[in-house]
Design an enzyme around this catalytic site. Structure first.
Site, PDB file in Angstrom:
ATOM      1  CG  HIS A  30     -33.471  11.794  18.379  1.00 24.46           C
ATOM      2  ND1 HIS A  30     -33.294  12.949  18.346  1.00 24.46           N
ATOM      3  CD2 HIS A  30     -32.441  11.442  17.491  1.00 24.46           C
ATOM      4  CE1 HIS A  30     -32.470  13.583  17.932  1.00 24.46           C
ATOM      5  NE2 HIS A  30     -31.951  12.642  17.293  1.00 24.46           N
ATOM      6  CD  GLU A  31     -30.448   8.313  16.741  1.00 20.60           C
ATOM      7  OE1 GLU A  31     -30.572   8.486  15.434  1.00 20.60           O
ATOM      8  OE2 GLU A  31     -30.195   9.149  17.439  1.00 20.60           O
TER       9      GLU A  31
ATOM     10  CG  HIS B 201     -32.351  11.171  12.287  1.00 24.18           C
ATOM     11  ND1 HIS B 201     -32.100  12.437  11.844  1.00 24.18           N
ATOM     12  CD2 HIS B 201     -31.762  11.383  13.770  1.00 24.18           C
ATOM     13  CE1 HIS B 201     -31.518  13.172  12.726  1.00 24.18           C
ATOM     14  NE2 HIS B 201     -31.198  12.316  14.065  1.00 24.18           N
TER      15      HIS B 201
ATOM     16  CG  HIS C 112     -35.513  13.225   6.817  1.00 27.32           C
ATOM     17  ND1 HIS C 112     -34.670  14.154   7.387  1.00 27.32           N
ATOM     18  CD2 HIS C 112     -36.331  13.883   5.735  1.00 27.32           C
ATOM     19  CE1 HIS C 112     -34.721  15.089   6.556  1.00 27.32           C
ATOM     20  NE2 HIS C 112     -35.651  15.308   5.800  1.00 27.32           N
TER      21      HIS C 112
END
Length: 697
Positions: free
Chosen positions: A490-491, A494, A497
């Site tokens: 998940h992290e 980011h 991105h």
């Protein structure tokens, strides 16, 4: 819980007064003399921060003065781009300072943070309430609206963001309202920091000390060894210590046969910031909500949630609540069914006990074993932190050609931190990645991503991920739970991105997007973490190096919907609590805990489940997710729908991955988020994939 924290320069600028150091000795006042321009932590000292902030403010004030006093008519370049490029020294120091106050703080840093807090918003207010600067920005905005200038889509969104930023900061208000707004911003800056410090202090004040090993019956040896190591760290050798860190608390709740121990640690956690002592947050939160409401009214809104959501995809709190309550109907029914199943197991034990909140994890684990023949402790040996990281690297390489090369030549702020050089498929540099995964008493709980340096044009970002995963214990490496493995993916979503951004301007690059869109790139990555064909690659026994057996992979797959009623309900309860608190139109008679109880009773939350975060320790709503915790579920509707494209065409289909990269990851905030999503998916998202993913339908 995942959690994303972005130390955005526009909201985290700090100024101070007092200490002076020789400029030539202050590492923040020039580019770091390191190969990639990374912070040189070996040179950074506490006394460097204050003068660096002062110098940074002076620099940006001069840059703003130059923009305002420019005799030429306002243009996109001499006003908007100049504003976007301003504040380099402030970015330099704030990127490091706020990273450490979250992940590696100490008394000195907390004192500085509090000292600076009353000034935190002043410099930002001086910029965004500067009438001459606002007029120039508005002039460029008007020119575009009138068709007098033509901008690219990215330029349009940068201009729009700055223009609305001025309006939302109060630039159009009269002088009296602006003066009051400044006072509110200063006080809020101090109070939100104080709230978080209270939670950290209350968290660290609690230790559950076990003297007799018999009381640890049911706990896996890995957990017992970890508690022994924790005891040694606290000077209690020969005992066992559990803390409120998730990696310590949850295994105790999940496996400990001793019900009183479970009750002790559960009640300590759900009462953080609610003890009527120096760390109590009830009146503090009431004051924060009161000030936020006043700010919203100054800006012409009836409540704070309306103000916050105006620039998000949801647009209004009604739209956000519509999603939350629609999901609630599905989740609470499933949670009640799960509670009945757990009570059945308790009844079979014949103790005459009724299911309580501190029993849920323990009996859910029994149900998991009974229903799916799966004990999570049996699969943890296949999920060492190193192997999960290798799986992550495999996925991003297969999808986007991205590689992470470990390096020990980059300075770090703590020995726990690891660093990587991140390259694209063509070998070009994407940036530098820092991972900080070990729990510490001076680290805020949760998990997040942020930057030491933002990306823009040819400047590559310096990005970090922070979490508090299970510690190594004795000869055991860090063995992650399935949720921790998903959190790592998940992290890094980011981070991806940020690394893959292809924007020219800092103000719209990377994660500088609508709050309820920012979780799409992170949450979609979780789907690969547990995909069977990915597990076959990275999940290996830490000792034997045997691959995770097919039968265990199947069990993991079969139990993907397990306990989702509980997990969705606690998440929704927190999101509804956040939104309803910020929808209040009066706080005069507000009793924070009374309001929480009445709201939870009203929506029908069962007593065996508490909101994932209760009001007095809800750090998200102090760290940028105020009236924004709904964003995780809003974005989940996007990510589950988006992942359908990969399921339809192949988990590593290059055309689909290239489209997601081009239309989502590269664009940052340079276009309308729904337009970007439709460009990738071909249609707006459906709710059905979310319901199916959580097993709610």
């Amino acid at each position: 819980m995942k959690q994303l924290v972005i130390a955005a320069a526009m909201t985290c600028l700090v100024c101070a007064c007092g200490q002076k150091t020789n400029e030539s000795e202050n590492p923040f006042l020039a580019e770091f003399q390191t190969p990639y321009g990374t912070p040189d932590f070996s040179r950074i000292k506490v006394e460097h921060y204050e003068p660096a902030f002062l110098a940074g403010i002076d620099q940006q004030n001069e840059e703003i003065r130059t923009i305002v006093e420019n005799a030429d008519e306002p243009t996109f370049e001499n006003t908007i781009v100049a504003l976007d490029k301003s504040g380099e020294v402030l970015d330099h120091v704030s990127g490091v300072f706020f990273a450490l106050t979250e992940a590696d703080t100490n008394d000195q840093l907390m004192e500085l943070e509090t000292k600076f807090a009353s000034m935190l918003s002043e410099h930002s207010d001086n910029i965004y309430l500067n009438q001459d600067l606002y007029k120039r920005v508005a002039a460029v905005h008007d020119k575009e609206a009138e068709g007098k200038i033509q901008l690219t889509t990215e330029q349009h969104y940068l201009l729009d963001k700055y223009y609305k930023g001025f309006v939302r900061a109060g630039a159009a208000l009269d002088s009296a309202k602006q003066a009051r707004l400044r006072e509110i911003n200063k006080e809020l800056a101090t109070l939100t920091i104080e709230f978080g410090n209270h939670v950290l202090a209350d968290n660290n004040a609690y230790l559950l000390v076990v003297d007799d090993k018999k009381d640890l019956e049911g706990l896996p040896e890995t957990v017992v060894e970890g508690a022994s190591q924790e005891a040694k760290a606290h000077g209690k050798e020969g005992k066992w210590v559990f803390t409120l860190q998730e990696s310590s608390r949850l295994p105790l709740l999940q496996y400990a046969k001793n019900r009183e121990l479970r009750k002790d640690i559960y009640q300590a956690y759900i009462n953080l910031g609610n003890h009527g002592d120096a760390n109590d947050n009830k009146e503090l939160l009431k004051r924060i909500l009161t000030l936020r409401l006043e700010k919203a009214r100054l800006m012409g809104y009836s409540n704070y949630a309306e103000y916050q959501l105006a620039e998000n995809m949801a647009k209004t709190p009604e739209n956000a609540l519509d999603l939350l309550y629609k999901l609630w109907g599905y989740a609470i029914g499933k949670a009640k069914s799960e509670a009945a199943q757990l009570q059945t197991i308790m009844d079979r034990e014949g103790k005459g006990e009724k299911l309580e909140a501190w029993d849920w994890w323990y009996y859910a684990e029994k149900l998991r074993k009974e229903k799916y023949d799966l004990n999570e402790d049996e699969i943890k040996p296949y999920f060492s932190q190193e192997d999960v990281h290798n799986g992550l690297c495999y996925v991003v390489n297969k999808l986007y050609g991205v590689t992470l090369t470990p390096t020990d030549s980059i300075s770090v702020y703590n020995p726990d931190v690891k660093t990587y050089i991140v390259n694209d498929g063509d070998g070009s540099l994407l940036g530098i990645f820092y991972s900080d995964y070990m729990p510490r008493s001076n680290k805020r709980s949760g998990a997040w991503m942020s930057n030491f340096r933002e990306a823009s044009a040819d400047v590559r970002p310096l990005i970090y991920n922070v979490a508090s995963f299970t510690k190594p214990a004795g000869d055991l490496p860090s063995l992650l739970t399935l949720d921790e493995a998903r959190t790592m993916f998940h992290e890094f979503g980011h981070a991806l991105h940020g690394f893959l951004t292809n924007c020219q301007y800092k103000g719209v690059s990377g994660t500088a997007v609508a709050q309820d869109f920012v979780e799409l790139p992170s949450q979609i990555m979780e789907h690969w973490a547990m995909a069977p064909e990915v597990l076959k690659v990275y999940a290996k026994h830490y000792k034997t190096r045997e691959a995770l057996p097919d039968d265990l992979i199947k069990k993991i797959e079969n139990q993907s919907h397990f306990n989702q009623g509980f997990m969705t309900t606690e998440l929704l309860a927190a999101a509804i609590l956040d939104m309803e608190l910020h929808c209040l139109t009066s706080t005069d008679s507000l009793d924070v805990m009374g309001f929480e109880k009445q709201l939870m009773d009203k929506i029908g939350l069962i007593p065996q489940i508490a909101p994932r975060y209760r009001a007095t320790y809800f750090n998200h709503i102090m760290g940028g997710y105020d009236a924004g915790y709904y964003s995780y579920l809003w974005a989940e509707r996007l990510d589950t729908d988006a992942f359908e494209a990969f399921k339809e065409h192949g988990l590593f289909d290059q055309e689909t991955a290239a489209s997601f990269r081009k239309n989502i990851l590269e664009k940052g905030g340079s276009d309308d988020p729904m337009k970007m999503y439709v460009a990738f998916r071909g249609a707006e998202p459906s709710l059905e994939p979310l319901l199916e993913s959580r097993g709610l339908k």
